[in-house]
Design an enzyme around this catalytic site. Structure first.
Site, PDB file in Angstrom:
ATOM      1  CD  GLU A 295     -17.575  25.329  50.215  1.00 34.76           C
ATOM      2  OE1 GLU A 295     -16.465  25.430  50.784  1.00 34.76           O
ATOM      3  OE2 GLU A 295     -17.934  24.293  49.647  1.00 34.76           O
TER       4      GLU A 295
ATOM      5  CB  CYS B 250     -13.142  32.619  52.390  1.00 31.67           C
ATOM      6  SG  CYS B 250     -13.216  31.862  50.751  1.00 31.67           S
TER       7      CYS B 250
END
Length: 481
Positions: free
Chosen positions: A225, A259
């Site tokens: 990720e 993110c």
């Protein structure tokens, strides 16, 4: 010198502990390779109880690590989705665990085909510093729901939260079921090189490459990720207050240290000034002041703060127009790591703000003329973790969906796709590989084992040797031609 020796000694202890716990968990898994639904649910309930019981301690620890982390942001972005994720898994676990039936060709009847979902074994999870609880608990929930043993490496940049999480886990689970590893970067490097049955890493693309390289030594499958430069497209006709408000929210929460935060805005050339004006208005309504505002989060540490300041210096030196969004015009230079949002106009490709993932309260605004130009701009670059489109025309929404790639996407919002329990979360290309959350998390940490089953009657004998018989010719005619 003494400090370095102490750190090396501590690192050695953590590395030795990692090896010992991995072996203990492997042995424990062999003793119980298929935990029942009841066992898995109880583990999830224990995790939920300890998180709720220690909610205030979690808020305090994260606040200390950031020097100021909005308690409400921690509740909204860490505690609440963690609990919701547990509740969702508890509700759906029985259905996830059931073997799925698959069709059987007439050629192989009578028989059955099923896919059984088995735990992988021991799962490793590497947690970043920006959302240390949510990004530890989310994959932990998925791994426990799938019946695995789990080892979690927390970030060295959130020492108070990491120490607390270790304490909470150790008080809740035996270490041969769930264990937390703390330590510096060398401990993380050692952790990623261990022969886990699956390794999930959340962090930067550059470190993700190192993790994947280390995992490859043992052919350990990985879920990465990562991040990247997630664009937000402002259409030619969306009401600007709607777009600016939602982009401001997505950029300001956790001071942009997310993110999936909007990394840059693509805005029609003739609407840029309207966007700047409306962004300023919307941001000021949310944060009328910054320095002493407990709702506005600080940058995690001095290193990250200096990195962000260097981006501004680089853009300024190359001719960008920088607009500081500081509603109360406070002094934000001395005695604080809080940093106002800075809009960057006239940014060019040689500036770091358009090259690196920003991961902070800096937002370049890039002009475009026509939606095709905006899409070309996105597609000329590595595939982002998220993409945001603002516009209410359905045909244009479908067009943007079809013509772009990203890990996830929101239409007329930012960030919220991450909080959807029934949507997978993950990247694509440079922004990652694999996904989790909800059922996809269960599947990521399970082995889909194909099982073909027949009983006494054996139809397969009709194709056994010797070949060339009338029966063979009939079977060939019926099923192959």
């Amino acid at each position: 010198m003494v400090a370095n020796v102490v750190q090396l000694t501590e690192s050695k202890k953590h590395i030795q502990y990692t090896g010992r716990i991995l072996e203990e968990q492997r042995l424990a898994f062999r003793r119980n390779p298929m935990p029942s639904a009841t066992e898995r649910k109880e583990n999830l309930k224990r995790l939920k109880r300890v998180l709720l019981k220690n909610e205030s301690r979690i808020l305090d620890a994260i606040d200390r690590d950031f020097s100021c982390r909005s308690r409400d942001e921690t509740l909204i972005a860490e505690v609440m989705p963690s609990i919701q994720g547990i509740n969702y898994a508890l509700k759906h676990l029985d259905g996830w665990m059931k073997p799925s039936r698959r069709s059987v060709s007439v050629l192989f009847q009578p028989a059955s085909n099923k896919v059984h979902y088995q735990p992988l074994g021991v799962v490793g999870i590497i947690v970043p510093w920006n959302y240390p609880i949510f990004l530890a608990v989310g994959p932990l929930v998925a791994a426990l729901a799938a019946g695995n043993r789990v080892m979690v490496k927390m970030s060295e940049f959130t020492p108070h939260t990491s120490a607390l999480f270790k304490e909470l886990i150790e008080s809740t689970f035996p270490q041969d079921l769930v264990a937390v590893i703390n330590g510096e970067a060398d401990v993380a490097a050692d952790f990623s090189s261990r022969p886990f049955d699956h390794l999930l890493f959340t962090g930067s693309t550059s470190v993700g490459k190192l993790v994947m390289r280390a995992a490859a030594e043992h052919l350990t499958p990985v879920t990465l990720e990562l991040g990247g430069k997630s664009p937000a497209i402002v259409s030619s006709d969306v009401p600007m207050p709607d777009a600016a408000q939602r982009i401001a929210f997505g950029k300001a929460i956790n001071a942009g240290q997310t993110c999936v935060a909007p990394d840059y805005v693509l805005c029609p050339t003739d609407r840029i000034q309207a966007f700047v004006d409306e962004f300023r208005t919307q941001f000021a309504e949310m944060y009328p002041n910054l320095r002493d505002n407990e709702d506005y989060t600080a940058i995690i540490n001095e290193r990250q703060y200096e990195r962000l300041q260097s981006y501004l210096d680089d853009a300024r030196s190359k001719g960008a127009e920088i607009i500081e969004i500081n509603p109360a015009q406070e002094n934000m230079k001395d005695g604080t790591r809080k940093m106002p949002v800075h809009l960057i106009l006239k940014a060019t490709g040689d500036m770091k703000v358009l090259q690196d993932e920003i991961f902070g309260p800096i937002l370049p605004v890039v002009s475009y003329n026509g939606i095709e130009e905006a899409i070309t701009y996105i597609n000329d670059r590595p595939r982002p973790l998220s993409l945001y489109y603002f516009g209410y025309e359905r045909d244009m929404q479908d067009y943007v969906i079809a013509q772009t790639h990203s890990g996830g996407m929101c239409i007329n919002d930012t960030l919220m796709h991450v909080a959807q329990d029934d949507l997978p979360f993950g990247g694509i290309g440079a922004s990652g590989m694999g996904s989790y959350h909800g059922k996809e998390g269960f599947l990521t940490f399970s082995h889909a084992r194909a099982v073909f089953s027949k009983q006494r009657f054996n139809s397969g004998k009709f194709v056994y040797a010797p070949h060339g018989t009338a029966m063979h010719k009939m079977v060939y005619k019926m099923f192959i031609r």
